[in-house]
Design a protein around this motif. Structure first.
Motif, PDB file in Angstrom:
ATOM      1  N   ARG A   1       1.227  -1.165   0.109  1.00 13.73           N
ATOM      2  CA  ARG A   1       0.170   0.197   0.154  1.00 13.73           C
ATOM      3  C   ARG A   1       1.424   1.190   0.184  1.00 13.73           C
ATOM      4  O   ARG A   1       0.594   2.182  -0.431  1.00 13.73           O
ATOM      5  CB  ARG A   1      -1.170  -0.133   0.756  1.00 13.73           C
ATOM      6  N   ALA A   2       1.808   1.148   1.008  1.00 13.47           N
ATOM      7  CA  ALA A   2       3.076   2.377   0.483  1.00 13.47           C
ATOM      8  C   ALA A   2       3.608   2.502  -0.656  1.00 13.47           C
ATOM      9  O   ALA A   2       3.504   3.345  -1.248  1.00 13.47           O
ATOM     10  CB  ALA A   2       3.653   2.361   2.216  1.00 13.47           C
ATOM     11  N   LEU A   3       4.115   1.996  -1.117  1.00  7.96           N
ATOM     12  CA  LEU A   3       4.592   1.480  -2.651  1.00  7.96           C
ATOM     13  C   LEU A   3       3.287   2.214  -4.016  1.00  7.96           C
ATOM     14  O   LEU A   3       3.563   2.762  -4.337  1.00  7.96           O
ATOM     15  CB  LEU A   3       5.311   0.600  -3.006  1.00  7.96           C
ATOM     16  N   ALA A   4       2.272   1.886  -3.361  1.00  8.08           N
ATOM     17  CA  ALA A   4       1.171   2.143  -4.628  1.00  8.08           C
ATOM     18  C   ALA A   4       0.842   3.264  -4.488  1.00  8.08           C
ATOM     19  O   ALA A   4       0.520   4.016  -5.293  1.00  8.08           O
ATOM     20  CB  ALA A   4      -0.364   1.323  -4.151  1.00  8.08           C
ATOM     21  N   HIS A   5       0.903   4.542  -2.735  1.00  5.33           N
ATOM     22  CA  HIS A   5       0.638   5.700  -2.446  1.00  5.33           C
ATOM     23  C   HIS A   5       1.832   6.335  -2.978  1.00  5.33           C
ATOM     24  O   HIS A   5       1.635   7.244  -3.878  1.00  5.33           O
ATOM     25  CB  HIS A   5       0.529   5.728  -1.326  1.00  5.33           C
ATOM     26  N   ALA A   6       3.138   6.003  -2.920  1.00  4.06           N
ATOM     27  CA  ALA A   6       4.219   7.027  -3.601  1.00  4.06           C
ATOM     28  C   ALA A   6       3.921   6.150  -5.473  1.00  4.06           C
ATOM     29  O   ALA A   6       4.472   7.486  -5.705  1.00  4.06           O
ATOM     30  CB  ALA A   6       5.505   5.528  -2.525  1.00  4.06           C
ATOM     31  N   TYR A   7       3.744   5.449  -5.730  1.00  4.89           N
ATOM     32  CA  TYR A   7       3.595   5.752  -7.092  1.00  4.89           C
ATOM     33  C   TYR A   7       2.245   6.905  -7.484  1.00  4.89           C
ATOM     34  O   TYR A   7       2.712   6.925  -8.770  1.00  4.89           O
ATOM     35  CB  TYR A   7       3.496   4.158  -7.456  1.00  4.89           C
ATOM     36  N   ALA A   8       1.124   6.681  -7.155  1.00  6.13           N
ATOM     37  CA  ALA A   8       0.276   7.482  -7.411  1.00  6.13           C
ATOM     38  C   ALA A   8       0.647   8.947  -7.368  1.00  6.13           C
ATOM     39  O   ALA A   8       0.805   9.649  -7.732  1.00  6.13           O
ATOM     40  CB  ALA A   8      -0.808   7.153  -6.278  1.00  6.13           C
ATOM     41  N   GLU A   9       1.418   9.245  -6.563  1.00 11.09           N
ATOM     42  CA  GLU A   9       1.929  10.859  -5.927  1.00 11.09           C
ATOM     43  C   GLU A   9       3.316  11.248  -6.887  1.00 11.09           C
ATOM     44  O   GLU A   9       2.965  12.196  -7.334  1.00 11.09           O
ATOM     45  CB  GLU A   9       2.157  10.838  -4.479  1.00 11.09           C
ATOM     46  N   GLY A  10       4.153  10.343  -7.020  1.00 13.09           N
ATOM     47  CA  GLY A  10       5.060  10.695  -8.278  1.00 13.09           C
ATOM     48  C   GLY A  10       4.422  10.765  -9.386  1.00 13.09           C
ATOM     49  O   GLY A  10       5.089  11.781 -10.184  1.00 13.09           O
ATOM     50  N   ALA A  11       3.436  10.050 -10.114  1.00 14.36           N
ATOM     51  CA  ALA A  11       2.599   9.890 -11.203  1.00 14.36           C
ATOM     52  C   ALA A  11       1.893  11.237 -11.360  1.00 14.36           C
ATOM     53  O   ALA A  11       1.265  11.535 -12.393  1.00 14.36           O
ATOM     54  CB  ALA A  11       2.007   8.709 -11.867  1.00 14.36           C
ATOM     55  N   THR A  12       1.041  11.394 -10.100  1.00 15.40           N
ATOM     56  CA  THR A  12       0.196  12.500 -10.248  1.00 15.40           C
ATOM     57  C   THR A  12       0.668  13.691 -10.259  1.00 15.40           C
ATOM     58  O   THR A  12       0.565  15.024 -10.906  1.00 15.40           O
ATOM     59  CB  THR A  12      -1.106  12.650  -9.315  1.00 15.40           C
ATOM     60  N   ALA A  13       2.212  13.981  -9.199  1.00 22.32           N
ATOM     61  CA  ALA A  13       2.394  14.886  -9.568  1.00 22.32           C
ATOM     62  C   ALA A  13       3.486  15.666 -11.219  1.00 22.32           C
ATOM     63  O   ALA A  13       3.586  16.824 -11.070  1.00 22.32           O
ATOM     64  CB  ALA A  13       4.102  15.207  -8.885  1.00 22.32           C
ATOM     65  N   ALA A  14       3.523  14.798 -11.771  1.00 19.92           N
ATOM     66  CA  ALA A  14       4.190  14.858 -13.193  1.00 19.92           C
ATOM     67  C   ALA A  14       3.125  14.793 -14.362  1.00 19.92           C
ATOM     68  O   ALA A  14       3.681  15.052 -15.221  1.00 19.92           O
ATOM     69  CB  ALA A  14       4.959  12.917 -13.682  1.00 19.92           C
ATOM     70  N   GLY A  15       1.468  15.251 -14.047  1.00 17.21           N
ATOM     71  CA  GLY A  15       1.216  15.085 -14.297  1.00 17.21           C
ATOM     72  C   GLY A  15       0.076  13.916 -15.360  1.00 17.21           C
ATOM     73  O   GLY A  15      -0.804  13.938 -16.440  1.00 17.21           O
ATOM     74  N   HIS A  16       0.419  12.976 -14.739  1.00 14.75           N
ATOM     75  CA  HIS A  16      -0.207  11.317 -14.741  1.00 14.75           C
ATOM     76  C   HIS A  16      -1.567  10.757 -14.768  1.00 14.75           C
ATOM     77  O   HIS A  16      -1.576  12.144 -13.674  1.00 14.75           O
ATOM     78  CB  HIS A  16       0.926  10.318 -14.809  1.00 14.75           C
TER      79      HIS A  16
END
Length: 197
Positions: free
Chosen positions: A21-36
């Protein structure tokens, strides 16, 4: 234009924060910050029956909640699948989810004449990142145990659906990592999210 990403967080325990779950949230944070664009599905939050026959898999329809997951998969051009290694493979709830979702007519073309089991995959044009957490060291999982679960996903689930390329990340020593080590893994996965990789 950014990527459209579907994250499938396959750990069965939805009551606490754990590595997947922590890694899923981290991936989502990075992707959202990059505009995905990011969607998250957690199969353990969905109530669905397990398949009980090959005929049901070939000719039946998934339950409505999983039709929504199929639509999320159809919209995505990148799939992220995270799960812990349990008894050498993915947890049963994730396997049941994939059996319901990756069906002929949606992900797999109906078998052609001439005895082919699968036709061309219907999810071509999508890539995937597989993230597996395990208590053993990552090299031990990859080399001594043969990374069986990763091979299963590549060869028997996502590969026949046409998804390529598929890259993998193995988080070894899960459960014994200290907070600094966990944060380093989060940052690695955030970086993957920023690149939609």
């Amino acid at each position: 234009m950014g990527a459209r990403i579907l994250i499938v967080q396959g750990h069965p325990d939805i009551g606490r924060m754990h590595m997947c779950r922590a890694l899923a949230h981290a991936y989502a944070e990075g992707a959202t910050a990059a505009g995905h664009e990011v969607e998250l599905v957690e199969p353990a939050r969905l109530v669905f029956p397990l398949l009980s026959s090959a005929a049901e898999w070939r000719h039946g329809s998934p339950p409505p909640r999983l039709v929504a997951a199929q639509e999320s998969m159809r919209r995505a051009n990148h799939l992220v699948l995270l799960y812990p290694l349990w008894l050498g493979d993915m947890p049963a709830v994730l396997k049941g989810f994939l059996e319901q979702v990756v069906r002929p007519g949606f992900a797999l073309a109906p078998a052609r004449a001439g005895g082919r089991l699968f036709g061309d995959g219907l999810l071509r044009g999508r890539s995937a990142r597989l993230v597996v957490s395990t208590t053993m060291a990552a090299p031990m999982y990859r080399w001594l145990h043969g990374a069986h679960s990763l091979k299963l996903v590549r060869r028997s689930i996502l590969g026949p659906a046409g998804i390529a390329p598929m890259r993998s990340t193995v988080v070894g020593g899960a459960g014994r990592l200290n907070e600094a080590e966990i944060e380093r893994w989060r940052e690695r996965v955030r970086a993957l999210g920023r690149r939609a990789a």
